[in-house]
Design an enzyme around this catalytic site. Structure first.
Site: not given
Ligand code: NAD
Length: 291
Positions: A126, A147, A159, A198
């Protein structure tokens, strides 16, 4: 290479099985693609398929997914603990925690593992500059930000963030993939923290948290104001809970570091909630309590 001279993308790799990883896997599987999700723990090997099944079931109960499509989509997703199982993928998107050192390590590893010389290595970050992730690989021209928005199956926007090192063909191929194969609408966004959406959204979310912190109004009242007064589908505190309060902090910190403007600084109340394990919907407790 140009977008039309490379074969269509059928084999997708997703790294991470959190909110976004599962959403992206579901979207790709429903589009008929072969999906492998790489996870980091044995617990995620059990939990990941359960979350995918729950989300597909929700689609069925809302009448958006037929039971046949649910079963077919579920059958197209494999879960693995071995990153090396992504070797034959044509498009790999990482959706691990918003933590730069982790993502840098991951891109360096994927660069060594993914064999297709035309493969796209994408990040769902993000806020982390794409160029930094690209520099962790030997193929920075094939690294691009893709994204998605949460919930991935429902929100139409993606995005696309080319870095200064991404070549035109990679951006074009990624755009073709997310629009034609996945049915999303793509906007090309600048490689600056928070990209477009964002960078606008977060000052608003953080202002709402500061209002709660200052005792101006409760989360419920603020959310009601924005839903009923501005026709937002959900209020800012509920949205922060949906994003995940830990992810909210990481994104705010990345933007604050980039722009040094107080409007991006995470408020102390938010930091304390995350330190206390109150992560929003995913942990069952944030500004609201979830079953
Ligand atoms: N939550 C949102 O609304 C949103 C929206 C758009 C983008 N994002 C981006 O997406 C990404 C993930 O966010 P999320 O909300 O899914 O987070 P989340 O906390 O739900 O999930 C993150 C996952 O990463 C896993 N993980 C950590 N280290 C790892 C590794 N080495 N190998 C494999 N898996 C690993 C964790 O076990 C967890 O399941 C981030 O970069 C975030 O900024 C999030």
């Amino acid at each position: 290479m140009n977008a039309l001279s490379t074969p269509p993308i059928h084999r997708v790799g997703v790294v991470g099985s959190g909110i976004m990883g599962i959403g992206i896997a579901e979207l790709c599987a429903k589009a008929g693609l072969d999906v492998t999700v790489a996870v980091s723990s044995t617990a995620s090997l059990v939990e990941g398929p359960k979350r995918l099944a729950r989300s597909l079931d929700r689609g069925v109960s809302k009448g958006k997914v037929t039971p046949e499509l649910r079963d077919a989509a579920f059958g197209r997703v494999a879960f693995t603990r071995e990153l090396t199982d992504l070797a034959d993928r044509q498009f790999v998107v990482e959706a691990v925690k918003e933590h730069e050192p982790l993502k840098l390590e991951l891109f360096a590893a994927l660069d060594k593992i993914v064999e297709d010389p035309d493969a796209i290595l994408a990040s769902n970050t993000s806020s982390i500059p794409i160029v930094r992730l690209a520099r962790a690989t030997t193929r920075p021209h094939q690294v691009v930000g893709v994204h998605f928005f949460n919930p991935v199956p429902a929100l139409p926007l993606v995005e696309l963030i080319p870095s200064v090192l991404t070549d035109h063909q990679t951006t074009e191929r990624a755009q073709e993939f997310v629009t034609s194969a996945l049915g999303k609408t793509a906007v090309v966004s600048p490689d600056r923290a928070g990209f477009l959406v964002n960078a606008l959204l977060f000052p608003y979310l953080l202002s709402a948290i500061r209002m709660v912190e200052a005792g101006v109004a409760t989360a419920e009242v603020i959310d009601q104001g924005m839903v009923l007064g501005c026709s937002h589908p959900m209020g800012p505190l509920k949205l922060a809970d949906l994003i995940g309060l830990d992810t909210t902090v990481s994104i705010a910190e990345a933007m604050y570091q980039e722009f040094r403007e107080p409007l991006y600084a995470p408020p102390p109340m938010l930091l304390r909630m995350v330190e206390g394990g109150l992560l929003g919907r995913k942990s069952g407790q944030g500004f609201y309590t979830y079953e």
